[in-house]
Design an enzyme around this catalytic site. Structure first.
Site, PDB file in Angstrom:
ATOM      1  NE  ARG A 241       2.911  11.635  30.771  1.00  0.00           N
ATOM      2  CZ  ARG A 241       3.846  10.689  30.885  1.00  0.00           C
ATOM      3  NH1 ARG A 241       3.743   9.717  31.775  1.00  0.00           N
ATOM      4  NH2 ARG A 241       4.935  10.727  30.136  1.00  0.00           N
TER       5      ARG A 241
ATOM      6  CB  SER B 261       3.107  16.903  26.511  1.00  0.00           C
ATOM      7  OG  SER B 261       4.441  16.573  26.283  1.00  0.00           O
TER       8      SER B 261
ATOM      9  CD  GLU C 209       0.714  14.806  29.489  1.00  0.00           C
ATOM     10  OE1 GLU C 209       0.853  14.200  28.405  1.00  0.00           O
ATOM     11  OE2 GLU C 209       1.657  14.985  30.276  1.00  0.00           O
TER      12      GLU C 209
HETATM   13  C1  FAD Z   1       8.672  22.414  30.636  1.00  0.00           C
HETATM   14  C2  FAD Z   1       7.821  21.256  31.136  1.00  0.00           C
HETATM   15  C3  FAD Z   1       8.238  19.955  30.895  1.00  0.00           C
HETATM   16  C4  FAD Z   1       7.455  18.879  31.329  1.00  0.00           C
HETATM   17  N1  FAD Z   1       7.887  17.610  31.079  1.00  0.00           N
HETATM   18  C5  FAD Z   1       7.147  16.575  31.499  1.00  0.00           C
HETATM   19  C6  FAD Z   1       7.583  15.234  31.248  1.00  0.00           C
HETATM   20  O1  FAD Z   1       8.630  14.980  30.675  1.00  0.00           O
HETATM   21  N2  FAD Z   1       6.795  14.227  31.691  1.00  0.00           N
HETATM   22  C7  FAD Z   1       5.625  14.444  32.348  1.00  0.00           C
HETATM   23  O2  FAD Z   1       4.948  13.468  32.729  1.00  0.00           O
HETATM   24  N3  FAD Z   1       5.198  15.699  32.589  1.00  0.00           N
HETATM   25  C8  FAD Z   1       5.920  16.761  32.197  1.00  0.00           C
HETATM   26  N4  FAD Z   1       5.492  18.033  32.443  1.00  0.00           N
HETATM   27  C9  FAD Z   1       4.183  18.255  33.101  1.00  0.00           C
HETATM   28  C10 FAD Z   1       4.227  18.387  34.640  1.00  0.00           C
HETATM   29  O3  FAD Z   1       5.470  18.884  35.087  1.00  0.00           O
HETATM   30  C11 FAD Z   1       3.919  17.048  35.315  1.00  0.00           C
HETATM   31  O4  FAD Z   1       2.645  16.560  34.956  1.00  0.00           O
HETATM   32  C12 FAD Z   1       3.992  17.185  36.850  1.00  0.00           C
HETATM   33  O5  FAD Z   1       3.937  15.905  37.415  1.00  0.00           O
HETATM   34  C13 FAD Z   1       2.846  18.028  37.429  1.00  0.00           C
HETATM   35  O6  FAD Z   1       3.146  18.302  38.790  1.00  0.00           O
HETATM   36  P1  FAD Z   1       2.628  19.635  39.502  1.00  0.00           P
HETATM   37  O7  FAD Z   1       3.055  19.602  40.915  1.00  0.00           O
HETATM   38  O8  FAD Z   1       3.028  20.822  38.736  1.00  0.00           O
HETATM   39  O9  FAD Z   1       1.064  19.403  39.423  1.00  0.00           O
HETATM   40  P2  FAD Z   1      -0.063  20.507  39.166  1.00  0.00           P
HETATM   41  O10 FAD Z   1       0.057  20.995  37.760  1.00  0.00           O
HETATM   42  O11 FAD Z   1      -0.043  21.521  40.236  1.00  0.00           O
HETATM   43  O12 FAD Z   1      -1.365  19.615  39.295  1.00  0.00           O
HETATM   44  C14 FAD Z   1      -1.621  18.580  38.358  1.00  0.00           C
HETATM   45  C15 FAD Z   1      -2.672  17.653  38.952  1.00  0.00           C
HETATM   46  O13 FAD Z   1      -2.109  16.993  40.096  1.00  0.00           O
HETATM   47  C16 FAD Z   1      -2.989  17.109  41.210  1.00  0.00           C
HETATM   48  N5  FAD Z   1      -2.173  17.090  42.427  1.00  0.00           N
HETATM   49  C17 FAD Z   1      -1.166  17.932  42.752  1.00  0.00           C
HETATM   50  N6  FAD Z   1      -0.655  17.577  43.944  1.00  0.00           N
HETATM   51  C18 FAD Z   1      -1.355  16.502  44.379  1.00  0.00           C
HETATM   52  C19 FAD Z   1      -1.300  15.694  45.559  1.00  0.00           C
HETATM   53  N7  FAD Z   1      -0.414  15.920  46.532  1.00  0.00           N
HETATM   54  N8  FAD Z   1      -2.186  14.658  45.673  1.00  0.00           N
HETATM   55  C20 FAD Z   1      -3.105  14.406  44.693  1.00  0.00           C
HETATM   56  N9  FAD Z   1      -3.197  15.146  43.555  1.00  0.00           N
HETATM   57  C21 FAD Z   1      -2.320  16.179  43.405  1.00  0.00           C
HETATM   58  C22 FAD Z   1      -3.700  18.441  40.993  1.00  0.00           C
HETATM   59  O14 FAD Z   1      -4.921  18.492  41.713  1.00  0.00           O
HETATM   60  C23 FAD Z   1      -3.907  18.419  39.477  1.00  0.00           C
HETATM   61  O15 FAD Z   1      -5.058  17.680  39.127  1.00  0.00           O
HETATM   62  C24 FAD Z   1       6.242  19.129  32.021  1.00  0.00           C
HETATM   63  C25 FAD Z   1       5.843  20.453  32.272  1.00  0.00           C
HETATM   64  C26 FAD Z   1       6.620  21.501  31.835  1.00  0.00           C
HETATM   65  C27 FAD Z   1       6.172  22.915  32.123  1.00  0.00           C
END
Ligand code: FAD
Length: 304
Positions: free
Chosen positions: A177, A227, A297
């Protein structure tokens, strides 16, 4: 901020003032960003970063906001959302493999479907992860034994001043992560992902079985950020929280999910303070009962 606003309006981006971040996070929580900018091209994103750096304006980058808790006071400065950067193509085809090139705002579920439609295997695990590709690279998102970092060939990136450079997958320091992007000093712009040829029916079946497991075990009908805590070495956070008797524990509108104790859910009008207080109670109780430290996380930004 006025200087930034005036010049940002000349860039190809949608610019909103005082935009509530609760509209841009899966938790439905978060105070207002002074400026919320959605560039419509990678070039425009780079220009916004350069402008902010030149004027000394603070920048927060967000994808789909699915791993994010924005504090109730919101964000001073500019929040740049990548959600409109959704280009995807097959960049290279070889014997038994292909390389997909995708911009950072592509939702992971769409990317998984794109791979399936092209009979490419490797992204089946990603269909139920609701974030963007950029967020997934930052978090090294994964599920059911797959992680995005293992598929990355290279990433076209830039620093927070908009200076672009390439990194190979091996240079991105993917760990559990986390990756170089977790430091918050660089941005993933577009990514080359290497996949192997597979049978479309097998890919579909695997994706459907993962989706069924999620529906059965996760509170997908309630706002959350997935999570709440990382998996501590040798344990599962959800099991520790459940064994500590914390399922259903509630602070304001934030609750430890009764369906999956690893999730904090927003049961109605939760504030970021509610979530953080609840996280503190959960971490303290797990430490007291099992002597295990829980590390969050979900990423937290903004002001109280
Ligand atoms: C119902 C649900 C289920 C989920 N299941 C999982 C799972 O099974 N496994 C898992 O790992 N996660 C899971 N997640 C968490 C989440 O979806 C992941 O961590 C996802 O990768 C986050 O992406 P995001 O675009 O929403 O990032 P954001 O929440 O918008 O940002 C997260 C971080 O990424 C950074 N970021 C965003 N875009 C960029 C970029 N282009 N370059 C550099 N940094 C960037 C942001 O600055 C921030 O620090 C889940 C979430 C939910 C709500």
């Amino acid at each position: 901020m006025d200087g930034f606003l005036e010049k940002a309006c000349e860039i190809d981006a949608q610019i909103l003032k005082n935009e509530r971040m609760s509209a841009h996070t899966s938790f439905h929580i978060g105070g207002p960003a002074d400026i919320f900018a959605q560039p419509v091209s990678v070039d425009a994103l780079i220009k916004l970063l350069k402008l902010a750096a030149d004027l000394g304006v603070h920048v927060e980058l967000v994808g789909a906001g699915t791993n994010l808790l924005v504090r109730d006071g919101g964000v001073r400065g500019v929040v740049i959302s990548t959600r409109r950067l959704c280009g995807v193509k097959i960049a290279e085809c070889g014997s038994g493999y292909a390389v997909i090139e995708a911009e950072c705002g592509v939702p992971l579920p769409s990317l998984a479907v794109f791979a399936r439609e092209n009979s490419l295997s490797g992204l089946e695990f990603a269909q139920g992860i609701p974030g963007t590709l950029g967020g997934a690279l930052c978090m090294n998102a994964g599920a059911y034994g797959g992680v995005i970092g293992e598929l990355v060939e290279s990433v076209y990136c830039c620093d927070l001043s908009g200076n672009a450079f390439m990194k190979t997958g091996a240079e991105l320091e993917f760990g559990y992560r986390k990756s170089v992007f977790s430091r918050g000093d660089s941005v993933a712009l577009s990514t080359r992902i290497r996949l192997v040829r597979g049978e479309k029916d097998d890919i579909s079946a695997l994706m459907e079985s993962y989706a069924a497991r999620r529906r059965e075990t996760q509170p997908l009908d309630m706002p959350s950020a997935g999570s709440t805590f990382k998996r501590p070495e040798g344990h599962f956070a959800g099991k520790l929280i459940s064994d500590a008797g914390l399922k259903g524990t509630t602070v304001g509108g934030a609750q430890v999910s009764r369906k999956h104790a690893g999730f904090v859910v927003n049961i109605g009008n939760a504030t970021a303070a509610d979530v953080l207080n609840l996280c503190g109670i959960v971490a303290d109780e797990v430490k007291r009962k099992f002597d295990v430290e829980l590390e969050r996380e979900i990423r937290v930004i903004g002001e109280d």
